[in-house]
Design a protein around this motif. Structure first.
Motif, short mmCIF file in Angstrom:
data_model
loop_
_atom_site.label_atom_id
_atom_site.label_comp_id
_atom_site.label_asym_id
_atom_site.label_seq_id
_atom_site.Cartn_x
_atom_site.Cartn_y
_atom_site.Cartn_z
N ALA A 108 -29.02 -65.02 78.48
CA ALA A 108 -29.46 -63.93 78.31
C ALA A 108 -29.51 -63.09 79.67
N PRO A 109 -29.05 -62.06 79.50
CA PRO A 109 -29.14 -61.33 81.14
C PRO A 109 -30.52 -60.78 81.52
N VAL A 110 -30.70 -60.55 82.64
CA VAL A 110 -32.13 -59.95 83.07
C VAL A 110 -31.82 -58.57 83.04
N ALA A 111 -32.91 -58.04 82.41
CA ALA A 111 -32.69 -56.38 81.95
C ALA A 111 -33.35 -55.73 83.06
N ILE A 112 -34.61 -56.24 83.27
CA ILE A 112 -35.62 -55.57 84.05
C ILE A 112 -36.35 -56.43 85.03
N VAL A 113 -36.46 -56.29 86.42
CA VAL A 113 -37.27 -57.06 87.14
C VAL A 113 -38.75 -56.33 87.74
N GLY A 114 -39.61 -56.83 87.28
CA GLY A 114 -40.94 -55.68 87.70
C GLY A 114 -41.30 -56.40 89.04
N THR A 115 -41.94 -55.25 89.69
CA THR A 115 -42.58 -55.80 91.10
C THR A 115 -44.12 -55.30 90.90
N ARG A 116 -44.71 -55.71 92.15
CA ARG A 116 -45.97 -55.27 92.48
C ARG A 116 -46.06 -53.90 92.95
N GLU A 117 -47.44 -53.15 92.36
CA GLU A 117 -47.81 -52.10 93.13
C GLU A 117 -49.01 -52.10 93.93
N TYR A 118 -49.08 -51.42 95.33
CA TYR A 118 -50.20 -51.27 95.89
C TYR A 118 -50.96 -49.89 95.58
N ILE A 119 -51.96 -49.64 95.23
CA ILE A 119 -52.43 -48.52 94.99
C ILE A 119 -53.20 -47.84 96.23
N PHE A 120 -52.48 -47.04 96.84
CA PHE A 120 -52.58 -46.55 98.22
C PHE A 120 -53.90 -45.58 98.08
N SER A 121 -54.55 -45.22 97.06
CA SER A 121 -55.78 -44.50 96.96
C SER A 121 -56.96 -45.31 96.85
N GLU A 122 -56.88 -46.55 97.05
CA GLU A 122 -58.06 -47.34 96.47
C GLU A 122 -59.21 -47.25 97.49
N ASN A 123 -58.82 -46.63 98.84
CA ASN A 123 -60.02 -46.73 99.84
C ASN A 123 -60.99 -45.50 99.63
N ILE A 124 -60.99 -44.83 98.25
CA ILE A 124 -61.66 -43.89 98.45
C ILE A 124 -62.79 -43.82 97.15
N GLY A 125 -63.72 -44.82 97.60
CA GLY A 125 -64.89 -44.70 97.17
C GLY A 125 -65.08 -45.63 95.60
N VAL A 126 -65.85 -45.63 94.95
CA VAL A 126 -65.93 -46.46 93.76
C VAL A 126 -64.86 -46.13 92.80
N LEU A 127 -64.63 -45.13 92.42
CA LEU A 127 -63.67 -44.68 91.38
C LEU A 127 -62.37 -44.96 91.70
N GLY A 128 -61.98 -44.58 92.91
CA GLY A 128 -60.55 -45.03 93.42
C GLY A 128 -60.37 -46.59 93.27
N ASP A 129 -61.51 -47.39 93.61
CA ASP A 129 -61.42 -48.70 93.58
C ASP A 129 -61.29 -49.25 92.36
N VAL A 130 -62.05 -48.76 91.40
CA VAL A 130 -62.22 -49.08 90.04
C VAL A 130 -60.63 -49.01 89.43
N ALA A 131 -60.02 -47.63 89.80
CA ALA A 131 -58.69 -47.48 89.22
C ALA A 131 -57.76 -48.51 89.84
N ALA A 132 -57.76 -48.65 91.11
CA ALA A 132 -56.84 -49.46 91.78
C ALA A 132 -56.86 -50.98 91.43
N GLY A 133 -58.24 -51.37 91.12
CA GLY A 133 -58.68 -52.79 90.49
C GLY A 133 -57.95 -52.95 89.39
N LYS A 134 -58.08 -51.95 88.39
CA LYS A 134 -57.40 -52.00 86.89
C LYS A 134 -56.02 -52.25 87.22
N GLU A 135 -55.24 -51.70 88.03
CA GLU A 135 -54.05 -51.66 88.07
C GLU A 135 -53.51 -53.00 88.89
N GLN A 136 -54.38 -53.48 89.95
CA GLN A 136 -53.97 -54.85 90.28
C GLN A 136 -54.16 -55.91 89.59
N THR A 137 -55.21 -55.67 88.64
CA THR A 137 -55.30 -57.07 87.57
C THR A 137 -54.17 -56.91 86.66
#
Length: 1790
Positions: free
Chosen positions: A1074-1103
Motif C-alpha cells: 500500500a502506498p504511503v499517502a501522508i507522513v505526519g511530523t511533529r510541531e513545536y508550539i513557539f508560543s508556549e513560553n507565554i504564561g499558563v494558557l499558552g503553555d496549556v495550549a502548547a501542552g495539548k498540542e504536544q501530547t
C-alpha cells in the motif's frame, strides 16, 4: 534536440488552431547572464512559447531567441519561462554536458529517453487542438508533467520513470483510475462491445443470479486483460494518456473535488480521442471549449446547491447538509453502474446506451440537475453516534447490564420472597444480550434515516433487521417465561433454570459478536464480500491498508489491556460496591408522606427515583473509566515506543552532543554514493557552521557563543592548517555548558538539543541531491498579517492591551533583542564612519545614544533601519513573513548539501563564487518550489501589496497564486482566473502589476466552501514534483530541520523502485505494498513560553500531536491533522485533492483528507525526528474560539459519511483506536460534563432523603445498631459511601488528563523539568481552565449536532496581555458555561446544606470553575480601579440599545442568542445592518422539539418532584402542608405575569406619548428603564414572598429556587421556540416598542403583526434581563473577594504570565485629565456598587439568623433536660431518643 528547420511541428494536416501558421522558433538557448531586453515575458525555454499564448493582444518585443551573450558577465536576468524553475541556461559552458543543456536535466536526450521533449510538446498541442483546452493550462500542465518526469528520472531510468508515472495515474495497482474502472464495472461495458446494449447488459450482470458465479472469475481475467493491455501500450500512448488526464484535471476547478467524476470525464475523452471520428477532424476546436461545455455545467450544479442569486448577488441558500447534494453525493453517483445509468441526455437517452466513443461529445447535452441525488443524509441528530459507534455502546451498556443485574438481586425479587430464584438471577443477567440486540436494532433503524432506500445499498439493512428481531426473541423471550413460572405457586421444575442458563450463554455470544464485528460486515458483508455489488464501496471506503504483523499485535494487545483493566477495575470499584446501596434502597418505601394533589403516588417512591438516577450515574462513570485506562495505556505504549525509537532524555546528554558530528555524517549526508576525497570532519564542519551561523543571523546567539560553537581553522603542529572541533563537542560537562555555549533555556538551546536528540533515531538513507525528488511547499493565505508595520509594532492596539507589540516581544525574547540591538549598533557605526568621524565626547554620549536602540531598535528613521525592526518583530509574531523565511530554508539546505556532497563542483569553478552560486541556485530551484495561494492578492490594499512585493523581492523564487476577476459581458457572471506570478515576473508598464506566467480561466468563483480548501484547490495546479508539504500561514521552519528533507521524503518508500515493469507478468507483485499517502511530523508550539494558557495550549498540542500521534501512527490510527504534514501528491490529487470542501460540513478540512486517504488504501505515517514551528492562540478568548471551532468541527464530522464508513467497517481494534483517538475524546468531554450534572441531581435526591427521613445509626462494620427497628429509621449509610466513591472516580478522570503531559516532559526533558511544569500548572490554576474548556468543547459539539451553525472561526492571534471587560466576557461565556455553572452551583448549595461531606469541596471547585474561569484568566481582573470601571461598563451594557442602535448591548446579545432557534427573516429589506449573507439556517423542528421543549420540561419535572417530596411531610403542628405544586407554580409564573402587565401598560403609554415626545431622544430609554426596574422589583418581591412562605428555611428555599428556575427556563424556551417567528436583521422593532413609533421603520406588511410578536419577546426579555442582572452581581460579589488581598494584581499577573513582578509589563500611563476622570468614576461607582450589594445581601440575611438561632436553642434545651423529648421545628416534627452511647437520634413523629 530541435526539429529540422523546415518541418512544421505536430501533424502537418492540422492547421494551427489559433488562426495563423507559425513556424516553431528554435528553442531559446540562453545563458544565465542574458540581459537582452527583447525577450518576451512569455517566451518559455521550450518550444511551446512559439505559439503565442493567452495574451494575443499585447505585442512585446521579438519572439525569437535572444542572441547568446557572453556567458559569465553582466548581471543575471532570468528568462521568464514556463515557470521560474525552468529558467536554466541552455548551453552553459561550465556544466557537465549532461546537466545544464536542458531545463529538465534528467530528461535530456543523452539519457536514452523513451520520448523526446519535442514529441511531448506535440502531444500536448495535439490534445489541446482536439479538445479545446486553454493555452495557458496546456503550458502549465506541460511543465507540470516535465517537472514530474525530471524528478523521477533523476533517481531511475527515464523509461522506468514514465512507466511508474503512468502506473500511478492510470493503470497501476494503486491508480485510482484503474480502481474506479473496475468498481464501476466498466470492464463489462467495454467487453460487451457496441453490438448489444451495454447499459442493460451491465445492470443484469449485477443482479442476475447465474452470472454471479462467473463474476469473480470474470473479474480475474479482466484484471489480467487490463494488465496485458497496459503492458503492451507504447510509451507514446502512455504519455498521451497522462497528458490527457492532466489537461482534464488542470482545468477542472471545483470538479477536482469529485475524483471519480473526473475519471469518468477522462474515460469519455480517452475513448473519443481513440475513435476515427476524432482522428479525422482537421479543424482545431476553439480554445476554452472543454471548460465551457464539460466543466461549467457541473460547476454550476455544485454552486446552485449552496447559493442562489438575489438582486444580482450570490446569497447562501438556507439549507442544511441533508438537503444539499454535496461533492460526495455527486462523486458517489460515478461509483456504481446504476449511477452511470442515470446520466440521461436532453432527449432522454441514457449516456451508457451510446457507444463509448460517442459519449464525450454528448456530455455537454446532459442536464445534471436531473441526474444527481443524495447518497447519504447528513441529518443533524444524536443518532449518528448510535449508528457509527454502536460497538462502543454495546461493549459498555451490555457489560454494565451484566455486571449490575447480577449485583442487584433485590430489584427483581418477587414481593413474596426473600431472594430471587437461581433461574431469575440467570435470566435477569442474561437480558444484557437483549440490551445489546436492542442497541443494534435502534442503530439499524437510525441507519435507514441516513441511507436513501432507493439506493442499491439499503437492502442489507432489511435483512439485518429481520435477523436482529429473531435474536431479540432468543435473548429476551425466555425472561418472560421464567418470570411467569416464578409467579406461579411452588413449582420444582428445573426447566426454568436450564432455559435461563442457555439464554445467558446465547446473550454473551450475541453481545461479543455485536461488540466485535462491524455492523457493515453482518448479514451481507460490505467490506470483504465477494459480490460485485459491494465492490465500489469496498474500493473507495474500505480499502484499509494492512498493518505489519508487529503493529497489528500491538494494536490488539493495547485494546486487550485497556478493556482487561477496565472490566476488572469497574467490576470491583464501581459495580460490586454499588450492590449494597442497591440492596438497601430497592425495597424501601417512604412512610407517612402525602401530597395534596398526588397523594402518596410520588413521594412514597422517592427512594426508587433516587435509585434510578444512581444507576444512570454509575453507567456514566462506567464509560469514563474506559477513557481513563485508554489514556494510561496509550501513554505507556507511546513512552515504550519512544525508547524503541531511541528518543529520550535518559540517554546521557553528553553522548547525545558529542556524537552529533558522526551522526550528521552518517545520517544526513548521502555519503554512500560519494567518493570521499575529503575527511568527514571537513564535510560535517560546513554543515554545523552553517547551522550555527543561521542561528546567529536570527539573533539567537551572541558573537561570543558563536565563537565557541564553530569549527575553526588553526595552525597544526606541522605548520599545516587543520580544523579544530568546537569545545562544545569535546569538553562536555553538563553543568557548565548552559550559559557558555548558548543562552540558557533559550530558543537556540531548544533547537540544538532537539536536533541532537532527533539524530539518535533511525532515519531513512538520503539520496544525493541531484537524485532527490522534487517537492512543493503550499501555503494557503487569506488575510493573515504578511509583515508587521511600524505602527502596529510601536503603538498600543487599545487601552486594554496595556503594552505595545514591541515591548511585549522584548519581554518574551530579551536575549534576542539584545543581540539584535548590538548588531544594529555595529551597522550604525559602520555607516557613521562612512559618513565621517564624529567629534563628540564618546564616553558620555554613548549611554544616552543607545537609548533609542534599546527602546525601538533604531536611531534614524531611515527605511533600512525601521525595516530591520519590523522584520525582527515579524519573525517573532505569527506572520506570513516568518513562514516564508522559515520555509525558504529548504532552498538554503539543498544548496548547502549539494555543495558539501559535491566538492568537485566547487573546485571546478575555481573561486568564481558568482557562477558557483548560480549552479547551486539552479539545483535548489529544480528540487524545491514554494507556492503561496493568496486568494485575495488582487484585492489587497496598498500596504498589503507593498508587503507582498517585499516578499517577492526578498525571495524571487517564491510563487504566488491568486484569483483574478474580470467583469463579464453585460448580464453574465464575472470571469475568474487562477493566476501565477513569481519574483522573476516582469512588470506591465500599463497596469504596474506583474505579468502572470499562467492565467487559467476557472468555471466560476472557486470559493464555495469555508475558504481554506477552495483556496488550496485553485492553486494546486501550480505545484511541481512528487510531494507536497501543506503549511499554515502561522508556521516556521529552521535550517537544521530542513537538512533532513531527503530523509523525510524517504519515508514515502519510493526511493528504490523495482526495475521491473509494474505491468510485467510478475512485475506487478513488487508494487503490491500500500502506498504511503501522508507522513505526519511533529510541531513545536513557539508560543508556549507565554504564561499558563499558552503553555496549556502548547501542552495539548504536544501530547496530541506528538505523544498520541506516535502511538496511533504505529497501530494504524493516525489521521492527517494538517499542520506540517507531507503528502504523496499524486495519491492525494487523484483522490479528490488535499482537503475536502463542502461548506460547514468539512470545517476541519484536513482531517477529512486523512480519512479519505485511509479509506482508499493509503498508509499514514508519523516521523519523530523532524519538526516545524507553529503558532497557537494565546489569550483566553482566542484559545476558546479555537476550541469552539474544533468542537463544532467535530460535531460536523459526526454527521459525515466518513465517520459512518469508518465506524461500521473497521475491524474492532482499529475501530477502537480511531474512536478513542478522535471522536471518543470529545464524547468523553460530553460525558465528563454530564457526570457532573447527573451527580448534582443524584446528590439533590439523596439530600432530600437525608433531610426528611431518620437515618439509622450503624456500627463500625456498617451493621445497623440494634433497637432502632421500632423507630422506623432508614439505613442510607451505604449510599453515602457510594457518593464518596463517585467523587473519587470523577476526580480521577479529571486528574488523569495531566498524566500524558507529565510523562511527555519526563521522557523528553527529565524529571526536574516535568515536576516543575506540572507544579507551575497547578499553582496557576490550570485545572480550573481544564474544567472550563471541557464544558466549552462539549457545548460546542452538542449545540452543533442540534442547531448546526458550524463556521470557520478566525481564531485570532490576540495578545496574552489583553484585558477584556466583564461585560464582554459575560456575554461571550454566559451561554456556553456560566448559566450551566450557576444552575449546578444552586444544586451543590442544596447538597451541601443537606448532606455535607468534605469530598464535596472538589465539586465546589469544579462547578465554580464553570462560572469564574473566564475572569480568573483575564489579566488584571483584580485591580481595584479596573474592577470598578468594569462595573460601570456592565451597568451601561445592561441598559443601552433601547433608544438608538448600539454595537454592544445586552439587548443585542440576547437577540443573537435566540436567532439560533428562530433564524433570520429571509426577505432583504435593504436595511444597512443586513450584511450577513452567510446566516446560520434555522434549526430543524425535530431538534428544537427535543432540545427546547421536551428536555427542559423533563428537567423541571425532576426538580419539582424533589421539592414536592420535601413538602409532603406534615408541618410543625402535624398538619399537612398546602399544595407544593401550586405554591411553586405561582412563584415561578408570577413574575412573568407581572412583567406582561407592566409591559402592556407601558406599551399603551408609549404609543400615546411617544409621538408627543418625538423631539426628546431619551424618551425610549426612560420607558425601557422604568420597565426593567419594575421587572427587577417584581422578581425580588416574589422571591421574598417565597422566602417568607418557607419560613426562612435555607435548604427548602434553595430547593424551591432550583425548581422555580427550571420552570421559568422551560416556559421561556417554549415561548421562544413555539411562538416566535423569524427575527429581523435589525433592531427596529425593539426601538419601536419603547418609543411607540411603529411607522417608518421599514417593517412593511409586518408592522401590524410585529407588536404582538414583540410583546412575547419582551416578556421573555424582561425575565432574562432580571436574571442576568442578578447573576452578574452574584459573579461580581464572588470576584470581589480577591480584590481585597494585598498585591493581588502582581500575584495574579505572576500566575498568568510566569514573569517575576520586576519583569512584568508596566501599568498603563494616563494623562492628568484621564486620571481625574478615572478617579471620579471610581468614587461614584464604588458607592453605587456597595449600595446595590448591601441591598441584595439584606434581602437574604433578613430572617436567616433569626430562624437558625431559634431552632438551635429549642433542640439544645431538649437535649439537656431528659432522655426523650419532642421538638417542633419549622420543617419537621421530630422525636429525639438518647441512645446507649449517649447520642440523640431523631425520628419523624408518626
Amino acid at each position: 534536440m530541435a526539429h529540422p528547420p523546415g518541418q512544421p511541428a505536430g501533424q502537418s494536416q492540422f492547421p494551427n488552431p489559433y488562426g495563423h501558421q507559425l513556424p516553431y522558433p528554435q528553442p531559446i538557448r540562453q545563458d544565465y547572464d542574458n540581459d537582452s531586453p527583447t525577450v518576451s515575458p512569455y517566451t518559455s525555454t521550450t518550444r511551446l512559447a512559439g505559439n503565442q499564448p493567452y495574451y494575443e493582444q499585447n505585442h512585446y518585443g521579438g519572439r525569437d531567441s535572444a542572441p547568446p551573450s557572453d556567458a559569465g558577465h553582466g548581471t543575471p536576468s532570468y528568462a521568464p519561462s514556463i515557470n521560474s524553475q525552468t529558467s536554466q541556461p541552455f548551453g552553459s559552458p561550465f556544466l557537465d554536458p549532461g546537466q545544464g543543456v536542458h531545463p529538465y536535466p534528467a530528461w535530456s536526450p543523452d539519457r536514452q529517453i523513451p520520448i523526446s521533449m519535442e514529441e511531448i510538446e506535440d502531444i500536448f498541442l495535439d490534445l489541446t487542438q482536439k479538445f479545446g483546452f486553454q493555452r495557458d493550462s496546456m503550458r502549465n500542465m506541460f511543465d507540470f508533467l516535465m517537472a514530474c518526469l525530471d524528478s523521477r528520472a533523476s533517481r531511475m531510468s527515464p523509461h522506468q520513470a514514465l512507466l511508474t508515472l503512468h502506473a500511478d495515474y492510470i493503470g497501476g495497482q494503486h491508480a485510482n483510475y484503474r480502481k474506479w474502472y473496475f468498481a464501476a464495472q466498466l470492464n463489462l461495458d467495454d467487453a460487451v462491445g457496441q453490438s448489444q446494449n451495454p447499459g442493460l447488459q451491465r445492470l443484469k450482470s449485477v443482479r442476475g443470479g447465474s452470472v454471479k458465479t462467473a463474476g469473480s472469475k470474470h473479474l480475474d481475467s479482466a484484471l489480467n486483460r487490463w494488465r496485458n493491455a497496459m503492458n503492451n501500450m507504447s510509451q507514446y500512448d502512455r504519455l498521451r494518456q497522462i497528458a490527457l488526464y492532466l489537461l482534464c484535471w488542470g482545468e477542472a476547478g471545483n470538479v477536482r473535488f469529485v475524483p471519480e467524476c473526473l475519471c469518468f470525464i477522462f474515460k469519455c475523452a480517452d475513448d473519443y480521442y481513440r475513435s476515427p471520428e476524432c482522428q479525422n477532424t482537421v479543424e482545431p476546436v476553439e480554445e476554452g471549449l472543454y471548460l465551457r461545455t464539460i466543466i461549467k455545467p457541473l460547476y454550476k450544479f455544485m454552486r446552485d446547491q449552496g447559493y442562489e442569486v438575489v438582486d444580482g448577488k450570490f446569497v447562501r441558500r438556507e439549507k442544511d447538509h441533508d438537503q444539499i447534494i454535496g461533492y460526495d453525493d455527486i462523486n458517489q453517483l460515478f461509483w456504481y453502474p446504476e449511477g452511470l445509468a442515470r446520466i440521461v441526455l436532453d432527449n432522454n437517452t441514457r449516456l451508457v446506451d451510446l457507444a463509448p466513443a460517442k459519449r464525450y461529445l454528448n456530455l455537454r447535452r446532459v442536464d445534471w440537475s436531473r441526474v444527481f441525488f443524495k447518497t447519504y443524509y447528513e441529518k443533524r441528530s444524536i443518532a449518528h453516534l448510535l449508528v457509527n459507534f454502536n460497538r462502543v455502546w454495546i461493549l459498555h451498556v451490555a457489560t454494565y447490564w451484566f455486571y449490575t443485574a447480577y449485583n442487584s438481586p433485590k430489584v427483581y425479587t418477587p414481593p413474596n420472597m426473600q431472594n430471587p430464584t437461581a433461574a431469575m438471577t440467570w435470566t435477569a443477567t442474561a437480558l444484557g444480550g437483549a440490551v445489546s440486540t436492542l442497541i443494534m436494532i435502534f442503530a439499524t433503524i437510525a441507519e435507514f434515516m441516513y441511507i436513501p432506500t432507493t439506493w442499491n445499498n439499503a437492502s442489507h439493512l432489511t435483512t439485518r433487521l429481520v435477523f436482529l428481531l429473531v435474536i431479540l426473541a432468543l435473548t429476551g423471550g425466555p425472561t418472560v417465561y421464567i418470570a411467569w413460572v416464578g409467579s406461579q405457586p411452588t413449582t420444582n421444575s428445573q426447566i426454568p433454570l436450564i432455559v435461563g442458563i442457555v439464554q445467558f450463554f446465547i446473550s454473551v455470544v450475541a453481545t461479543i459478536a455485536f461488540g466485535l464485528f462491524p455492523s457493515g460486515r453482518m448479514f451481507g458483508d460490505r467490506v470483504a464480500g465477494k459480490s460485485r455489488k459491494y465492490m465500489a464501496s469496498q474500493t473507495f471506503t474500505a480499502s484499509y491498508p494492512e498493518l505489519p504483523s508487529s503493529a497489528r499485535t500491538a494494536s490488539i494487545m493495547l485494546w486487550l489491556l485497556v478493556f482487561g483493566c477496565k472490566f476488572s477495575e469497574s467490576y470491583f470499584f464501581l459495580t460490586s460496591s454499588f450492590s449494597s446501596p442497591i440492596a438497601v434502597m430497592a425495597q424501601t418505601t417512604v412512610q407517612n408522606c402525602s401530597d395534596k394533589i398526588f397523594g402518596k403516588a410520588l413521594c412514597s417512591n422517592q427512594v426508587l427515583f433516587t435509585l434510578a438516577i444512581m444507576y444512570i450515574m454509575d453507567l456514566i462513570l462506567f464509560f469514563l473509566d474506559t477513557y481513563l485506562w485508554y489514556v494510561i495505556w496509550v501513554v505507556v505504549f507511546s513512552v515504550g515506543r519512544s525508547f524503541g525509537l531511541g528518543l529520550s532524555i535518559w540517554t546521557p546528554w553528553k553522548d547525545v552532543y558529542t556524537r552529533v558530528p558522526k551522526r550528521i555524517y552518517a545520517k544526513l549526508l548521502a555519503t554512500a554514493d560519494m567518493e570521499v576525497k575529503y575527511k568527514p570532519k571537513v564535510l560535517v564542519s560546513q554543515i554545523w557552521n552553517a547551522i550555527i551561523i543561521s542561528m546567529y543571523r536570527e539573533h539567537l546567539l551572541s558573537i561570543d557563543h558563536v565563537q565557541r560553537l564553530l569549527y575553526h581553522q588553526v595552525d597544526g603542529p606541522d605548520g599545516k592548517r587543520v580544523l579544530r572541533a568546537p569545545p562544545f563537542f569535546t569538553n562536555q560537562s553538563i553543568t557548565k555548558y548552559k550559559g557558555v555555549f548558548f543562552p540558557s533555556d533559550g530558543e537556540a538551546e531548544r533547537r540544538i538539543s532537539f536536533f541532537a536528540s532527533s539524530l539518535t533515531t533511525a532515519l531513512p538513507e538520503p539520496l544525493p541531491v541531484d537524485a532527490m525528488p522534487t517537492f512543493t511547499v503550499l501555503v494557503p493565505h487569506y488575510s493573515e498579517k504578511i509583515l508587521l508595520s511600524l505602527r502596529e509594532i510601536i503603538r498600543e492596539e487599545d487601552q486594554s492591551t496595556r503594552v505595545t507589540l514591541l515591548e511585549y516581544l522584548k519581554q518574551l525574547h530579551p536575549v534576542e533583542w539584545d543581540n539584535f540591538v548590538k548588531d544594529t549598533k555595529i551597522l550604525a557605526e559602520e555607516s557613521d564612519t562612512i559618513d565621517g568621524p564624529s567629534l563628540v565626547n564618546e564616553k558620555q554620549s554613548s549611554k544616552t545614544d543607545d537609548l533609542p536602540f534599546y527602546c525601538i531598535g533604531f536611531k534614524t528613521s531611515s527605511p533600512e533601519y525601521t525595516l530591520r525592526t519590523r522584520i525582527w518583530a515579524s519573525l517573532r509574531a505569527q506572520t506570513l513573513y516568518r513562514t516564508v523565511s522559515g520555509m525558504m530554508n529548504y532552498a538554503k539546505a539543498i544548496k548547502l548539501l549539494y555543495r558539501v556532497e559535491n566538492p568537485d563542483i566547487v573546485s571546478m569553478f575555481g573561486g568564481n563564487t558568482e557562477k558557483l552560486e548560480r549552479e547551486l541556485e539552479r539545483m535548489s530551484k529544480r528540487k524545491f518550489k514554494f507556492a503561496i495561494s493568496m486568494q485575495r492578492y488582487a484585492k489587497f490594499n496598498k500596504e498589503e501589496h507593498e508587503n507582498a512585493e517585499f516578499l517577492l523581492r526578498a525571495y524571487p523564487d517564491l510563487q504566488i497564486a491568486y484569483l483574478d476577476e474580470e467583469a463579464g459581458s453585460k448580464g453574465s457572471d464575472p470571469r475568474l482566473f487562477s493566476v501565477l506570478i513569481d519574483g522573476h515576473s516582469d512588470f506591465d508598464e500599463r497596469t504596474g502589476k506583474r505579468k502572470p506566467k499562467f492565467r487559467i480561466e476557472l468555471p466560476g468563483n472557486p470559493i464555495l466552501g469555508d475558504g481554506k480548501s477552495d483556496n488550496q484547490n485553485h492553486a494546486i495546479i501550480f505545484y511541481r514534483g512528487e510531494y507536497l508539504q501543506l503549511i499554515d500561514a502561522n508556521q516556521d521552519n529552521y535550517l537544521e530541520e530542513c537538512l533532513k528533507i531527503r530523509n523525510i521524503l524517504g519515508e514515502f518508500e519510493e526511493y528504490s523502485v523495482s526495475a521491473q515493469s509494474p505491468y510485467a507478468q510478475w512485475g506487478h507483485k513488487e508494487f503490491k505494498k500500500a502506498p504511503v499517502a501522508i507522513v505526519g511530523t511533529r510541531e513545536y508550539i513557539f508560543s508556549e513560553n507565554i504564561g499558563v494558557l499558552g503553555d496549556v495550549a502548547a501542552g495539548k498540542e504536544q501530547t496530541f500531536g506528538t505523544m498520541t500521534a506516535r502511538a496511533l501512527a504505529w497501530i494504524g490510527g493516525k489521521l492527517h491533522y494538517g499542520h506540517p504534514d507531507f503528502l504523496n501528491a499524486i495519491f492525494m490529487t487523484t483522490r479528490g485533492g488535499v482537503s475536502k470542501a463542502q461548506k460547514g460540513l468539512h470545517l476541519n478540512e484536513d482531517i477529512f483528507a486523512g480519512m479519505n486517504a485511509f479509506g482508499r488504501g493509503g498508509r499514514i505515517k508519523h516521523s519523530e525526528y523532524y519538526q516545524c514551528g507553529k503558532g497557537r492562540d494565546l489569550g483566553f478568548g482566542t484559545i476558546l474560539n479555537f476550541q469552539t471551532k474544533i468542537g463544532t468541527g467535530m460535531g460536523e464530522q459526526m454527521l459525515s459519511r466518513e465517520y459512518y464508513y469508518l465506524g461500521t467497517q473497521l475491524p474492532v481494534d482499529r475501530f477502537l483506536t480511531f474512536y478513542y483517538g478522535h471522536p471518543g475524546f470529545h464524547i468523553n468531554n460530553i460525558l465528563v460534563i454530564y457526570s457532573i450534572q447527573v451527580f448534582m441531581v443524584t446528590l439533590l435526591y439523596i439530600g432530600t432523603l437525608n433531610k426528611q427521613l431518620a437515618i439509622c445509626q450503624v456500627d463500625s462494620q456498617g451493621n445497623v445498631v440494634g433497637g432502632q427497628q421500632a423507630t422506623g429509621c432508614y439505613n442510607l449509610v451505604p449510599v453515602f459511601d457510594w457518593i464518596k466513591r463517585c467523587i473519587v472516580s470523577i476526580f480521577m478522570v479529571f486528574f488523569i488528563a495531566f498524566l500524558p503531559l507529565f510523562l511527555q516532559e519526563l521522557v523528553e526533558r527529565g524529571t526536574g523539568k516535568a515536576l516543575l511544569r506540572l507544579g507551575k500548572h497547578f499553582l496557576s490554576l490550570s485545572p480550573i481552565f481544564e474544567v472550563f474548556s471541557t464544558q466549552i468543547y462539549s457545548q460546542a459539539i452538542l449545540s452543533n449536532l442540534t442547531f448546526g451553525g458550524a463556521r470557520y472561526i478566525a481564531t485570532g492571534r490576540g495578545f496574552a496581555t489583553t484585558r477584556l471587560s466583564f461585560s464582554i466576557l459575560y456575554s461571550r461565556f454566559a451561554g456556553p458555561s456560566i448559566y450551566v455553572g450557576m444552575r449546578n452551583l444552586l444544586l451543590l448549595l442544596y447538597a451541601s446544606l443537606a448532606i455535607w461531606m468534605p469530598h464535596l469541596i472538589y465539586f465546589w471547585f469544579s462547578v465554580m470553575s464553570l462560572c469564574i474561569a473566564p475572569f480568573v484568566f483575564n489579566p488584571h481582573q483584580f485591580s481595584f480601579a479596573d474592577f470598578i470601571i468594569d462595573y460601570r461598563e456592565f451597568l451601561r451594557w445592561m441598559s443601552r440599545g433601547n433608544s438608538r442602535t448600539k454595537a454592544s448591548s445586552w439587548y443585542g446579545y440576547c437577540r443573537l442568542s435566540r436567532t439560533m432557534i428562530t433564524g433570520y427573516k429571509k426577505k432583504k429589506l435593504g436595511h444597512p445592518s443586513e450584511k450577513l449573507s452567510g446566516d446560520v439556517p434555522r434549526a430543524p423542528w425535530r431538534a428544537v422539539i427535543f432540545s427546547e421543549i421536551v428536555w427542559p420540561i423533563c428537567i423541571a419535572t425532576i426538580f419539582v418532584v424533589a421539592y414536592m417530596f420535601v413538602k409532603s411531610f406534615p408541618n410543625a403542628n402535624g398538619d399537612p402542608n398546602p399544595s407544593a405544586l401550586i405554591r411553586i407554580g405561582i412563584i415561578a409564573i408570577g413574575p412573568m405575569v407581572w412583567n406582561a402587565t407592566v409591559l402592556l401598560s407601558l406599551f399603551f403609554i408609549s404609543l400615546f406619548l411617544g409621538p408627543i415626545f418625538e423631539k426628546w431622544t431619551r424618551f425610549a430609554s426612560v420607558i425601557a428603564a422604568l420597565a426593567h426596574f419594575l421587572a427587577l422589583i417584581g422578581i425580588i418581591s416574589f422571591f421574598e414572598f417565597f422566602w417568607f412562605l418557607e419560613l426562612w428555611d435555607a435548604s427548602h428555599a434553595v430547593l424551591g429556587v432550583i425548581a422555580i428556575v427550571a420552570i421559568q427556563r422551560a416556559v421561556m424556551k417554549i415561548l421562544i421556540s413555539v411562538f416566535l417567528s423569524r427575527e429581523f436583521k435589525h433592531d427596529e422593532t425593539n426601538r419601536a416598542w419603547w418609543s411607540g413609533k411603529w411607522y417608518g421603520r421599514g417593517l412593511g406588511n409586518s408592522a401590524m403583526s410585529q407588536p404582538a410578536r414583540e410583546f412575547i419577546v419582551k416578556i421573555v426579555e424582561m425575565s432574562l434581563w432580571t436574571s442576568d442582572f442578578l447573576l452578574g452581581h452574584i459573579l461580581l460579589i464572588i470576584l470581589t473577594v480577591p480584590v481585597f488581598i494585598p498585591f493581588v494584581d502582581k500575584l495574579h499577573s505572576t500566575m498568568l504570565f510566569w514573569l517575576r513582578p520586576s519583569k512584568q509589563i508596566r501599568a498603563p500611563l494616563y494623562s492628568t485629565k484621564q486620571k481625574r476622570q478615572r478617579r471620579w468614576i471610581i468614587v461614584k461607582y464604588s458607592l453605587l456598587y456597595i449600595i446595590v450589594v448591601s441591598g441584595l445581601a439584606a434581602l437574604l440575611v433578613l430572617r436567616t439568623s433569626h430562624s437558625a438561632s431559634n431552632h438551635g436553642t429549642r433542640v439544645l434545651t431538649c437535649v439537656l433536660s431528659q432522655h426523650q423529648c419532642t421538638v417542633n421545628t419549622s420543617h419537621l416534627t421530630a422525636r429525639y431518643v438518647r441512645a446507649s452511647n449517649g447520642r440523640f437520634i431523631a425520628y419523624p413523629r408518626s
